[in-house]
Design a protein around this motif. Structure first.
Motif, short mmCIF file in Angstrom:
data_model
loop_
_atom_site.label_atom_id
_atom_site.label_comp_id
_atom_site.label_asym_id
_atom_site.label_seq_id
_atom_site.Cartn_x
_atom_site.Cartn_y
_atom_site.Cartn_z
N THR A 421 1.11 -1.06 -0.11
CA THR A 421 0.08 -0.21 0.05
C THR A 421 0.94 1.25 -0.18
OG1 THR A 421 -1.93 -1.12 1.04
CG2 THR A 421 -1.78 1.10 1.20
N LYS A 422 2.00 1.35 0.68
CA LYS A 422 2.89 2.41 0.77
C LYS A 422 3.64 2.72 -0.54
CE LYS A 422 4.31 2.59 5.66
NZ LYS A 422 3.91 4.03 6.06
N HIS A 425 0.89 3.99 -2.60
CA HIS A 425 0.45 5.57 -2.51
C HIS A 425 1.57 6.35 -3.08
CE1 HIS A 425 -0.84 8.70 -0.03
NE2 HIS A 425 0.47 8.91 0.38
N TYR A 426 2.80 5.88 -2.65
CA TYR A 426 3.95 6.99 -3.23
C TYR A 426 3.91 7.12 -4.96
CZ TYR A 426 6.70 7.69 0.71
OH TYR A 426 7.27 7.97 2.02
N GLN A 428 1.12 6.86 -6.66
CA GLN A 428 -0.14 7.75 -6.75
C GLN A 428 0.08 9.27 -6.58
OE1 GLN A 428 -3.46 5.99 -4.72
NE2 GLN A 428 -3.53 4.32 -5.87
N LYS A 429 0.99 9.50 -5.76
CA LYS A 429 1.31 10.83 -5.25
C LYS A 429 2.33 11.40 -6.23
CE LYS A 429 -1.96 11.01 -2.27
NZ LYS A 429 -3.10 12.15 -2.06
#
Length: 733
Positions: A421-422, A425-426, A428-429
């Motif tokens: 997930t981390k 997330h990175y 996507q950002k």
């Protein structure tokens, strides 16, 4: 009433219900439907009961919905609602083209459409696509209505709903796709409904399309048991039930031939592994001598085969591209071990070998039962890495196992899902890759025996083209993955993978270690002071023995019961809660809990510092100040830490399910990753209870284990063997 119009807006949608706005001329209707799933812009006729809602006003409760063609009166609303082009362009198209508009849309006449002022090529193409999408669904429904005449309403409804799922993929071509091969419906529904559609479309039982799909269904049913690839005789029974015994061999031959098609639906690989005997099937193949070699081939669903093949290639590549040994400041590894060994006692010879192996290889395996010092090895490796300026990532499948890594190594640890997930997330950002902070990490994967194929695929994908040292830590005798496939077990069996087995137990009672080894080797455990084996005959005697063994210890000792069936666990929790807390205060915000209750937290909550699987004891209740003012909270002791839980942290507000549950009794999966002083194991006679289940349950105990058996259940569990040994996979390392 009947209302015909265009679906102008989807107001609400779930698996059970859909609410939409239907626009018909100057009228708008709110429609509540439990029928076909429809989309914005579609032309439908809704039949239903008109009712008035205090909150929403007049609405139609749909009893039937049919797709209709776009009549002249509906074209204006279609243009506005179904394509989103706006009033002005819609009005110009109708005013300019009149009756020619419908023909232009039907024939994809871009030139005629763009002759209208301010209608660009992009707008014209968009209008034509929307028009044909609407008519593609109408054609599909008409085809199904014609085919399903005489079928029950339930069958018609189920086939239509699954066809709508197919429509999301095939779009306007769905009717043609299902006409070409009605078994395409299988991917969106079930064998039963695909076979029903094929039958009403005139497909004969021996049709190759039917036989290939039947093999896919038989393989899919084996996936539920964890298999990724199976010999024909392994799925013979399932296939025979689908097509009949006479068509089994033709079906397997058809599936074998289909593997050469592009894209393949079934993957077939030759193997030297001898399949288990199946006399009936072997005799059938004797009558088809040119195809006898199929008996030794492994069949897989194409998607699963692709995942398994990727994992195999990646792991082999990491073995082939072995990293150089860890570089240090002139110190040898043994000197580094002496300098960085922070365990309470010196590392054993086998533990030192494990440290050497991890630091010298890009992929390695550390095996050993609970208490054999696997974590001490990790602590030493972590300390050496830190002293050399290198990084480590610790992950585990469950939150409980990750928490235990943190407690035992004093280093951070994540669940595998949290790590993935981390990383996501990175991405996507648009930040730097999360793993950029770990140039050459050592990835410790704890409880690796439970890591399934899909999870391993995701991990390897995340580390694709990145150097890392993978360390798989676990015990192959413990529970295998819940999902499909076997990875850790294949790594342990491989002669190519560096591996160290830890055997000396530093924590559990010697009697428990002997008993565990007996189970591992397929023998009845030896009775002793710390290994008690008793019979129970019914629920009453079972509860009596549980009560007796709970009472026979000092108050500070942790005692838990492990059972296979959730129903059994529930009975035990109700009984012991009633027995031990009947004179104690109930918690006002959760009256099913009382002071002294043993509990388990069933979700991850980083704010609380609790993970799925954290066990504790309710100590009371208190009042705390929050943003909403002063509220009552439950107090509990989890792993020697005092926690305060408000009602929102106790219970999911949407589902009503409690995150906090009783834990006098636990399932084996809930208990895995935990250890207790005394464990009472209910050895039930059921499919769940096999040798790895028994071994895992028994090794949760540190001081004493009690095996309560019924109707030769202990013998049955041991004789059934390890579940992992019965799972067939195509991973070769």
């Amino acid at each position: 009433m009947i209302a015909i119009g265009i679906v102008s807006k989807i107001l609400f949608e779930s698996a059970e219900i859909q609410i939409f706005r239907l626009t018909s001329g100057k009228h708008n209707f709110r429609v509540v439907s439990k029928l076909l799933s429809i989309a914005k812009g579609e032309a439908v006729a809704v039949t239903g009961l008109r009712e008035r809602s205090e909150k929403y006003g007049v609405q139609i409760i749909a009893s039937d919905i049919k797709f209709v063609g776009l009549t002249a009166s509906l074209i204006r609303e279609f243009l506005k609602s179904g394509t989103g082009i706006g009033d002005s362009i819609a009005n110009r198209l109708i005013a300019t083209l009149g009756g020619k508009l419908k023909t232009a849309l039907e024939e994809n006449d871009i030139e005629t459409l763009t002759s209208v002022d301010r209608v660009t090529d992009a707008i014209a193409i968009h209008l034509c696509n929307a028009w044909h999408k609407n008519y593609g669904k109408l054609a599909l429904i008409n085809m199904l209505d014609e085919c399903l005449i005489g079928q029950s309403e339930q069958n018609r409804d189920l086939v239509q709903k699954s066809s709508m799922q197919a429509y999301k993929i095939y779009g306007a071509d769905t009717a043609d796709k299902l006409t070409e091969d009605p078994y395409r419906l299988w991917a969106f529904s079930s064998w039963k409904h695909a076979d029903l559609l094929a039958k009403v479309m005139g497909v004969v039982p021996s049709d190759e399309r039917r036989l290939i799909c039947a093999v896919e269904e038989a393989l899919y049913r084996k996936v539920a048991d964890g298999h990724t690839a199976v010999h024909p005789n392994t799925f013979y029974g399932e296939l025979s039930a689908l097509v009949g015994a006479d068509l089994v061999v033709p079906a397997i031959i058809a599936a074998n031939n289909a593997c050469n098609k592009t894209p393949p639906r079934i993957f077939v690989r030759q193997t030297n592994t001898k399949p288990r005997a199946n006399t009936d099937f072997a005799e059938m193949l004797q009558t088809n001598s040119p195809h006898r070699e199929i008996y030794h081939r492994l069949f897989s669903l194409a998607g699963i085969a692709a995942i398994e093949n990727y994992v195999e290639i990646e792991l082999k590549q990491r073995l082939a591209d072995n990293l150089l040994p860890m570089q240090s400041t002139g110190l040898k590894i043994d000197e580094l071990i002496e300098k960085n060994s922070i365990s309470e006692q010196p590392l054993s010879a086998e533990q030192r070998r494990a440290v050497h192996m991890i630091l010298n290889n890009s992929l390695s395996v550390v095996c050993g039962p609970a208490g054999t010092g696997k974590t001490s090895v990790l602590k030493c490796v972590n300390s050496i890495l830190k002293s050399l300026g290198d990084s480590v990532l610790q992950v585990a499948l469950s939150g409980k196992a990750a928490q235990r890594l943190i407690q035992q190594t004093n280093e951070n640890a994540l669940t595998i899902r949290a790590l993935l997930t981390k990383i996501s997330h990175y991405k996507q950002k648009n930040k730097n890759h999360y793993l950029d902070a770990y140039p050459l990490p050592v990835l410790h994967i704890d409880e690796a025996s439970m890591v399934d194929l899909q999870t391993m695929f995701e991990v390897l994908k995340a580390f694709e083209n990145r150097q890392a040292r993978f360390v798989f830590i676990g015990d192959p005798a413990q529970l295998p993955p819940i999902g499909l496939g076997l990875v850790f077990h294949r790594l342990v069996e491989s002669s190519q993978v560096p591996s160290v087995s830890l055997t000396k137990n530093f924590r559990s009672s010697k009697d428990i270690c002997i008993a565990a080894n007996c189970v591992r080797e397929g023998r009845i455990p030896l009775r002793s002071k710390n290994v008690v084996i008793e019979e129970y005959y019914d629920d009453t005697t079972m509860m009596e023995r549980i009560k007796y063994h709970h009472a026979d210890h000092e108050s500070k000792v942790t005692v838990h019961v492990i059972a296979a069936r959730k129903a059994t666990v529930s009975k035990i929790n109700r009984y012991l809660h009633s027995l031990f807390t009947k004179e104690k205060d109930a918690i006002s915000i959760a009256p099913q809990f009382s002071v002294g209750d043993k509990v388990i937290y069933k979700t991850n909550n980083t704010d609380l510092g609790l993970v799925n699987g954290s066990t504790g004891v309710v100590t009371g209740e208190t009042k705390i100040t929050t943003e909403d003012g002063e509220v009552v909270a439950l107090e509990g002791l989890f792993d020697e830490e005092r926690k305060t839980l408000v009602k929102q942290e106790l219970q999911d507000e949407e589902t009503g399910i409690y995150h906090l549950q009783h834990a006098y009794g636990l399932t084996c999966h809930s208990a895995q990753g935990s250890e207790f002083d005394i464990v009472i194991v209910i050895v039930e006679k059921c499919n769940f209870v096999e040798r790895s289940w028994l071994y895992t349950a028994l090794t949760r105990a540190k001081r004493k284990v009690v095996l309560l058996c019924n109707d030769n259940s202990l013998e049955s569990a041991i004789e059934s063997g390890f579940k992992a040994d019965k799972i067939c996979v195509n991973l070769n390392i």
